[in-house]
Design an enzyme around this catalytic site. Structure first.
Site, PDB file in Angstrom:
ATOM      1  N   ASP A  18       0.839  -1.204   0.000  1.00 42.15           N
ATOM      2  CA  ASP A  18       0.000   0.000   0.000  1.00 42.15           C
ATOM      3  C   ASP A  18       0.875   1.255   0.000  1.00 42.15           C
ATOM      4  O   ASP A  18       2.013   1.228   0.478  1.00 42.15           O
ATOM      5  CB  ASP A  18      -0.897  -0.027   1.247  1.00 42.15           C
ATOM      6  CG  ASP A  18      -2.084   0.907   1.109  1.00 42.15           C
ATOM      7  OD1 ASP A  18      -2.282   1.484   0.013  1.00 42.15           O
ATOM      8  OD2 ASP A  18      -2.818   1.073   2.093  1.00 42.15           O
ATOM      9  N   SER A  63      -7.335  -5.431  -5.763  1.00 44.01           N
ATOM     10  CA  SER A  63      -8.485  -5.935  -5.014  1.00 44.01           C
ATOM     11  C   SER A  63      -9.752  -5.873  -5.859  1.00 44.01           C
ATOM     12  O   SER A  63      -9.820  -5.143  -6.865  1.00 44.01           O
ATOM     13  CB  SER A  63      -8.685  -5.120  -3.733  1.00 44.01           C
ATOM     14  OG  SER A  63      -9.198  -3.851  -4.061  1.00 44.01           O
ATOM     15  N   ASN A  66     -10.738  -2.451  -6.223  1.00 46.52           N
ATOM     16  CA  ASN A  66      -9.897  -1.566  -7.054  1.00 46.52           C
ATOM     17  C   ASN A  66     -10.495  -1.303  -8.446  1.00 46.52           C
ATOM     18  O   ASN A  66     -10.129  -0.339  -9.103  1.00 46.52           O
ATOM     19  CB  ASN A  66      -8.480  -2.135  -7.228  1.00 46.52           C
ATOM     20  CG  ASN A  66      -7.600  -1.953  -6.003  1.00 46.52           C
ATOM     21  OD1 ASN A  66      -6.655  -2.692  -5.795  1.00 46.52           O
ATOM     22  ND2 ASN A  66      -7.910  -0.963  -5.175  1.00 46.52           N
ATOM     23  N   TRP A  67     -11.454  -2.136  -8.875  1.00 45.51           N
ATOM     24  CA  TRP A  67     -12.093  -1.893 -10.172  1.00 45.51           C
ATOM     25  C   TRP A  67     -12.815  -0.546 -10.183  1.00 45.51           C
ATOM     26  O   TRP A  67     -13.085   0.015 -11.237  1.00 45.51           O
ATOM     27  CB  TRP A  67     -13.100  -2.999 -10.513  1.00 45.51           C
ATOM     28  CG  TRP A  67     -12.478  -4.339 -10.779  1.00 45.51           C
ATOM     29  CD1 TRP A  67     -12.645  -5.471 -10.043  1.00 45.51           C
ATOM     30  CD2 TRP A  67     -11.599  -4.699 -11.865  1.00 45.51           C
ATOM     31  NE1 TRP A  67     -11.917  -6.511 -10.597  1.00 45.51           N
ATOM     32  CE2 TRP A  67     -11.273  -6.063 -11.714  1.00 45.51           C
ATOM     33  CE3 TRP A  67     -11.056  -4.000 -12.945  1.00 45.51           C
ATOM     34  CZ2 TRP A  67     -10.436  -6.737 -12.593  1.00 45.51           C
ATOM     35  CZ3 TRP A  67     -10.210  -4.670 -13.824  1.00 45.51           C
ATOM     36  CH2 TRP A  67      -9.910  -6.020 -13.642  1.00 45.51           C
TER      37      TRP A  67
HETATM   38  C1  FPP Z   1      -1.617   0.355  -3.311  1.00 44.98           C
HETATM   39  O1  FPP Z   1      -1.233   1.660  -3.538  1.00 44.98           O
HETATM   40  C2  FPP Z   1      -1.244  -0.534  -4.394  1.00 44.98           C
HETATM   41  C3  FPP Z   1      -2.103  -1.059  -5.310  1.00 44.98           C
HETATM   42  C4  FPP Z   1      -3.545  -0.789  -5.387  1.00 44.98           C
HETATM   43  C5  FPP Z   1      -1.648  -1.961  -6.317  1.00 44.98           C
HETATM   44  C6  FPP Z   1      -0.334  -2.618  -6.078  1.00 44.98           C
HETATM   45  C7  FPP Z   1       0.300  -2.728  -7.359  1.00 44.98           C
HETATM   46  C8  FPP Z   1       1.626  -2.695  -7.593  1.00 44.98           C
HETATM   47  C9  FPP Z   1       2.651  -2.670  -6.564  1.00 44.98           C
HETATM   48  C10 FPP Z   1       2.100  -2.680  -8.985  1.00 44.98           C
HETATM   49  C11 FPP Z   1       1.712  -3.849  -9.797  1.00 44.98           C
HETATM   50  C12 FPP Z   1       1.859  -5.144  -9.105  1.00 44.98           C
HETATM   51  C13 FPP Z   1       2.605  -6.178  -9.515  1.00 44.98           C
HETATM   52  C14 FPP Z   1       2.595  -7.443  -8.766  1.00 44.98           C
HETATM   53  C15 FPP Z   1       3.453  -6.104 -10.688  1.00 44.98           C
HETATM   54  P1  FPP Z   1      -2.374   2.723  -3.542  1.00 44.98           P
HETATM   55  O2  FPP Z   1      -2.598   3.139  -4.949  1.00 44.98           O
HETATM   56  O3  FPP Z   1      -3.585   2.211  -2.839  1.00 44.98           O
HETATM   57  O4  FPP Z   1      -1.714   3.862  -2.715  1.00 44.98           O
HETATM   58  P2  FPP Z   1      -2.448   4.981  -1.884  1.00 44.98           P
HETATM   59  O5  FPP Z   1      -3.207   4.286  -0.797  1.00 44.98           O
HETATM   60  O6  FPP Z   1      -1.321   5.797  -1.378  1.00 44.98           O
HETATM   61  O7  FPP Z   1      -3.330   5.707  -2.837  1.00 44.98           O
END
Ligand code: FPP
Length: 246
Positions: A18, A63, A66-67
């Site tokens: 995260d 998740s 996330n969609w």
């Molecule tokens: C959380 O950060 C992360 C995600 C929703 C996606 C995780 C994805 C990656 C690390 C990249 C792709 C994955 C792989 C396995 C190649 P956030 O966007 O929720 O951060 P925030 O809470 O600060 O907005």
């Protein structure tokens, strides 16, 4: 860097990655740049985990919720995933890592679904660490799907409700075949489980760090593992009972 006891590593490490968006925003960058940096962290943590002998690593990559993010972010994340899987497969082969996915894969764009299936097939015979990506994954959805399938099997007489126990129930989950995680790391200061592996995390040790995922380097990783090693896992028993068992 902290010295680790190789005998006392988590068997199954699960990570909620995260803080990519915040990492970017703090630097006046677009959120997608944070995700790109996040992929670099994924690469290094996967490699380090396999190197030190962790058997199972499960990463929450996308998740079910996330969609609902802006379409452009979802699109970029899907493109990043596809690129990561395509680029990493040779390295997974080299490191003898088996690639696996859990989640509602029907929701994925066809090209991402194909990339995932092909990486899983190519690495299926590898005998080292099992790397599982949770994609389009929600734990309540997983449990509900399991309950529905179990109910169908009971209604069809394939199984009797009397015999259903925890062991049988877990065979209906996406994670069938994986041991329960014994350690969960979540980055970026949020202290929530966020619909991740609710059944499977029942006895896991939890670790939260303020560090955002793109900044979660080797030092931070070793710090987290050091914290795991310092804990006593009791599974509801007393310390005395545990000492007598060993
Ligand atoms: C959380 O950060 C992360 C995600 C929703 C996606 C995780 C994805 C990656 C690390 C990249 C792709 C994955 C792989 C396995 C190649 P956030 O966007 O929720 O951060 P925030 O809470 O600060 O907005």
């Amino acid at each position: 860097m902290l010295e680790l006891d190789r005998e006392k590593l988590p068997n199954h490490l699960a990570i909620i990655m995260d803080g990519n968006g915040r990492w970017a925003q703090e630097r006046m960058l677009k959120r997608i740049i944070g995700h790109q940096k996040g992929v670099e962290t994924v690469r290094s943590i996967v490699e380090e985990s396999s190197l030190i002998g962790i058997r199972y690593l499960t990463l929450f990559a996308f998740s079910a919720e996330n969609w609902l993010r802006p379409r452009s972010e979802v699109k970029s994340l899907m493109a990043l995933l596809k690129k990561y899987i395509a680029m990493e497969t040779p390295r997974l082969m080299k490191n003898n890592i088996r690639f696996n996915v859990i989640g509602d894969l029907r929701e994925l764009p066809a090209d991402v679904g194909d990339a995932v299936q092909s990486a899983a097939a190519r690495t299926a015979e590898n005998t080292g660490m099992v790397l599982t990506l949770a994609l389009s994954y929600g734990s309540r959805q997983e449990i509900l799907t399991a309950v529905k399938r179990l109910a169908e099997d009971i209604a069809a007489g394939r199984i009797s409700s009397e015999t259903v126990d925890e062991k049988i129930f877990t065979t209906y989950l996406y994670t069938y075949g994986l041991p329960d995680p014994d350690f969960l790391i979540r980055t970026s200061g949020e202290m929530r489980i966020s619909n991740f592996l609710l059944w499977q995390l029942a006895y896991a040790e939890l670790y939260f760090t303020e560090v955002n995922w793109p900044d979660f380097g080797k030092d931070e990783f070793y710090k987290a593992l050091g914290s795991f090693q310092a804990r006593e896992r009791r599974y509801g028993l007393t310390s005395g009972q545990l000492r007598n068992r060993s």
